[in-house]
Scaffold this motif. Structure first.
Motif, PDB file in Angstrom:
ATOM      1  N   SER A 166     -17.741 -61.956  91.898  1.00 37.11           N
ATOM      2  CA  SER A 166     -18.097 -60.845  91.092  1.00 37.11           C
ATOM      3  C   SER A 166     -19.754 -60.509  91.647  1.00 37.11           C
ATOM      4  O   SER A 166     -20.081 -59.463  91.977  1.00 37.11           O
ATOM      5  N   ASP A 167     -20.697 -61.272  92.481  1.00 34.44           N
ATOM      6  CA  ASP A 167     -22.166 -61.048  92.285  1.00 34.44           C
ATOM      7  C   ASP A 167     -21.462 -59.649  93.893  1.00 34.44           C
ATOM      8  O   ASP A 167     -22.462 -58.862  94.189  1.00 34.44           O
ATOM      9  N   ILE A 168     -20.888 -60.360  94.834  1.00 34.15           N
ATOM     10  CA  ILE A 168     -20.674 -59.842  96.175  1.00 34.15           C
ATOM     11  C   ILE A 168     -19.283 -58.959  95.730  1.00 34.15           C
ATOM     12  O   ILE A 168     -19.875 -57.143  96.644  1.00 34.15           O
ATOM     13  N   ALA A 169     -17.844 -58.460  95.133  1.00 34.57           N
ATOM     14  CA  ALA A 169     -17.438 -57.679  94.710  1.00 34.57           C
ATOM     15  C   ALA A 169     -17.371 -56.910  94.114  1.00 34.57           C
ATOM     16  O   ALA A 169     -17.755 -55.574  94.500  1.00 34.57           O
ATOM     17  N   SER A 170     -18.177 -56.981  93.229  1.00 36.49           N
ATOM     18  CA  SER A 170     -18.807 -55.712  92.072  1.00 36.49           C
ATOM     19  C   SER A 170     -20.487 -55.341  91.262  1.00 36.49           C
ATOM     20  O   SER A 170     -20.446 -54.620  91.492  1.00 36.49           O
ATOM     21  N   CYS A 171     -20.924 -56.340  91.699  1.00 35.18           N
ATOM     22  CA  CYS A 171     -22.232 -56.284  92.023  1.00 35.18           C
ATOM     23  C   CYS A 171     -22.541 -55.663  92.901  1.00 35.18           C
ATOM     24  O   CYS A 171     -23.437 -55.001  93.548  1.00 35.18           O
ATOM     25  N   GLY A 172     -22.111 -56.371  94.054  1.00 41.66           N
ATOM     26  CA  GLY A 172     -22.813 -55.896  95.973  1.00 41.66           C
ATOM     27  C   GLY A 172     -22.864 -53.996  95.686  1.00 41.66           C
ATOM     28  O   GLY A 172     -23.810 -53.687  96.518  1.00 41.66           O
ATOM     29  N   PRO A 173     -22.176 -53.675  95.199  1.00 44.24           N
ATOM     30  CA  PRO A 173     -22.323 -52.137  95.640  1.00 44.24           C
ATOM     31  C   PRO A 173     -23.805 -51.780  95.129  1.00 44.24           C
ATOM     32  O   PRO A 173     -24.391 -50.525  95.541  1.00 44.24           O
ATOM     33  N   ALA A 174     -23.922 -51.596  94.359  1.00 44.04           N
ATOM     34  CA  ALA A 174     -25.669 -51.800  93.623  1.00 44.04           C
ATOM     35  C   ALA A 174     -26.481 -52.220  93.831  1.00 44.04           C
ATOM     36  O   ALA A 174     -27.362 -51.923  94.375  1.00 44.04           O
ATOM     37  N   ILE A 176     -26.496 -53.087  97.029  1.00 45.22           N
ATOM     38  CA  ILE A 176     -26.405 -52.686  98.947  1.00 45.22           C
ATOM     39  C   ILE A 176     -27.345 -51.267  98.703  1.00 45.22           C
ATOM     40  O   ILE A 176     -28.347 -50.635  99.579  1.00 45.22           O
ATOM     41  N   ALA A 177     -27.010 -50.538  97.033  1.00 47.52           N
ATOM     42  CA  ALA A 177     -27.047 -49.318  97.651  1.00 47.52           C
ATOM     43  C   ALA A 177     -29.328 -49.764  97.321  1.00 47.52           C
ATOM     44  O   ALA A 177     -29.925 -48.450  97.702  1.00 47.52           O
ATOM     45  N   TRP A 183     -34.904 -49.195 101.567  1.00 49.27           N
ATOM     46  CA  TRP A 183     -35.527 -48.512 103.318  1.00 49.27           C
ATOM     47  C   TRP A 183     -35.257 -47.918 103.259  1.00 49.27           C
ATOM     48  O   TRP A 183     -36.149 -46.982 104.809  1.00 49.27           O
ATOM     49  N   ALA A 184     -34.699 -46.460 102.944  1.00 48.15           N
ATOM     50  CA  ALA A 184     -34.704 -45.412 103.421  1.00 48.15           C
ATOM     51  C   ALA A 184     -36.253 -44.918 102.977  1.00 48.15           C
ATOM     52  O   ALA A 184     -36.926 -44.110 103.406  1.00 48.15           O
ATOM     53  N   GLU A 185     -36.236 -44.936 101.922  1.00 47.88           N
ATOM     54  CA  GLU A 185     -38.335 -45.036 101.794  1.00 47.88           C
ATOM     55  C   GLU A 185     -38.751 -44.860 102.108  1.00 47.88           C
ATOM     56  O   GLU A 185     -40.151 -44.579 102.728  1.00 47.88           O
ATOM     57  N   ALA A 186     -38.858 -46.324 102.455  1.00 52.34           N
ATOM     58  CA  ALA A 186     -39.985 -46.870 103.313  1.00 52.34           C
ATOM     59  C   ALA A 186     -40.110 -46.771 105.323  1.00 52.34           C
ATOM     60  O   ALA A 186     -40.714 -46.082 105.177  1.00 52.34           O
ATOM     61  N   ALA A 187     -38.945 -46.225 105.555  1.00 50.56           N
ATOM     62  CA  ALA A 187     -38.886 -44.846 106.239  1.00 50.56           C
ATOM     63  C   ALA A 187     -39.189 -43.396 106.599  1.00 50.56           C
ATOM     64  O   ALA A 187     -39.725 -43.129 106.969  1.00 50.56           O
ATOM     65  N   GLY A 202     -27.787 -44.328 106.416  1.00 51.45           N
ATOM     66  CA  GLY A 202     -27.802 -45.393 106.187  1.00 51.45           C
ATOM     67  C   GLY A 202     -26.177 -45.501 105.477  1.00 51.45           C
ATOM     68  O   GLY A 202     -25.470 -46.420 106.068  1.00 51.45           O
ATOM     69  N   ALA A 203     -25.820 -44.115 105.247  1.00 53.35           N
ATOM     70  CA  ALA A 203     -24.492 -44.657 104.252  1.00 53.35           C
ATOM     71  C   ALA A 203     -23.375 -44.629 105.557  1.00 53.35           C
ATOM     72  O   ALA A 203     -22.482 -45.325 105.055  1.00 53.35           O
ATOM     73  N   GLU A 204     -23.822 -43.973 106.568  1.00 52.04           N
ATOM     74  CA  GLU A 204     -22.613 -43.797 107.386  1.00 52.04           C
ATOM     75  C   GLU A 204     -22.033 -44.870 108.102  1.00 52.04           C
ATOM     76  O   GLU A 204     -20.897 -45.618 108.489  1.00 52.04           O
ATOM     77  N   MET A 205     -23.842 -45.262 108.597  1.00 49.93           N
ATOM     78  CA  MET A 205     -23.454 -46.835 109.390  1.00 49.93           C
ATOM     79  C   MET A 205     -22.576 -47.627 108.228  1.00 49.93           C
ATOM     80  O   MET A 205     -22.010 -49.122 108.798  1.00 49.93           O
ATOM     81  N   LEU A 206     -22.975 -47.924 107.018  1.00 48.58           N
ATOM     82  CA  LEU A 206     -22.716 -49.258 105.491  1.00 48.58           C
ATOM     83  C   LEU A 206     -20.919 -48.841 106.344  1.00 48.58           C
ATOM     84  O   LEU A 206     -20.550 -49.857 106.054  1.00 48.58           O
TER      85      LEU A 206
END
Length: 285
Positions: A166-174, A176-177, A183-187, A202-206
């Motif tokens: 569940s950490d990977i499949a269900s919580c993972g989207p949050a 990774i987001a 990453w975007a804010e640092a950039a 980044g979204a297109e890359m993912l």
């Protein structure tokens, strides 16, 4: 096939919408119940023919599959309400990880499965985690996996693997987001790029990376080798990530498992330890 959804909060509504969008279910064969009837009625307005009720028992009565989409600590009360209307032919599906199959099988006569969904199902993608109780027959498993395959990739796991999967499949989207956001804010802070532009990139890359890993035949290691030329920019970046993230995911897993264990303990208390040991919870002390 009549399907009931007990609870139309965030995940209950997401599942209903996804099944309808995929064409796997028709509104006329769905009955939804919710503590706040207004939430369920909004679904009915968007999908004419979908039946709503304020009674969980009414929704479950006569349904071939009953999805339990309520919060973990609400399960004992909901199961008590449903116990009198469920029978051994019905399939009850829990969508929450800490509620154990043994807890449900001890209280209801129905076949029991646990399917952990993901927000990615709203895009008809992602993995759904499938765990089956002792009463589930091969034809029941086939029925459930055919239904889930309309909105996801069903993956059968052991119940002991529920938390990490569940950490990977269900919580993972949050997770990774969050990483993409950081990453975007640092950039944006350190270069001239805009935050919104960085998030789009980044979204297109993912999206593309996911396709390479699922459809393109790449393993994570192979993908790194293809992109990270020795001595190049990517290789230098991976070295930074390696040193910085070495302990992050171990800490993440430790934290989610600790919270999971706390929830299990609370549910054991709520369901009653004597019942879980095979005795009736109305026996005298």
């Amino acid at each position: 096939m009549k399907v009931a959804f007990i609870g139309t909060g965030s995940m209950g509504s997401l599942l209903i919408e996804a099944f309808l969008r995929s064409g796997a279910l028709h509104p006329h064969f769905i009955c939804a119940s919710n503590r706040s009837l207004q939430k369920a009625e909004l679904l009915a307005k968007r999908h004419p023919g979908l039946r709503v009720t304020g009674s969980n028992a009414e929704a479950a009565n006569g349904s071939q599959i009953v999805f339990l989409c309520v919060k973990p600590l609400d399960y004992p009360a909901v199961i008590q309400e449903l116990a009198g209307v469920l029978d051994e032919r019905q399939i009850v599906v829990s969508i929450t990880s800490p509620v154990q199959i043994r807890m449900l099988e001890a209280r209801i006569p129905s076949k029991v499965a646990k399917i952990i969904p993901s927000i990615t199902h709203s895009a008809l993608s992602g993995a759904s985690l499938c765990i089956y109780g002792s009463r589930i027959q091969p034809e029941d498993r086939l029925l459930l996996e055919q239904l889930m395959s309309s909105i996801s990739v069903p993956v059968a796991i052991r119940e002991t693997e529920t938390r990490i999967a569940s950490d990977i499949a269900s919580c993972g989207p949050a997770f990774i987001a969050f990483i993409l956001q950081q990453w975007a804010e640092a950039a944006a802070r350190h270069t001239g790029i805009g935050r919104a532009e960085a998030i789009v990139l980044g979204a297109e890359m993912l999206h593309g990376t996911g396709k390479l890993l699922t459809e393109g035949g790449f393993s994570p290691e192979e993908l790194q080798r293809r992109v990270a030329v020795p001595g190049g920019v990517t290789a230098e970046g991976i070295a930074v990530l390696h040193s910085s993230l070495e302990h992050v995911f171990a800490g993440l897993i430790e934290t989610t498992h600790r919270k999971y264990d706390e929830d299990l303990s609370k549910l054991d208390d709520l369901f009653g330890r004597r019942l879980l040991n095979g005795t009736a919870d109305d026996e005298p002390d």
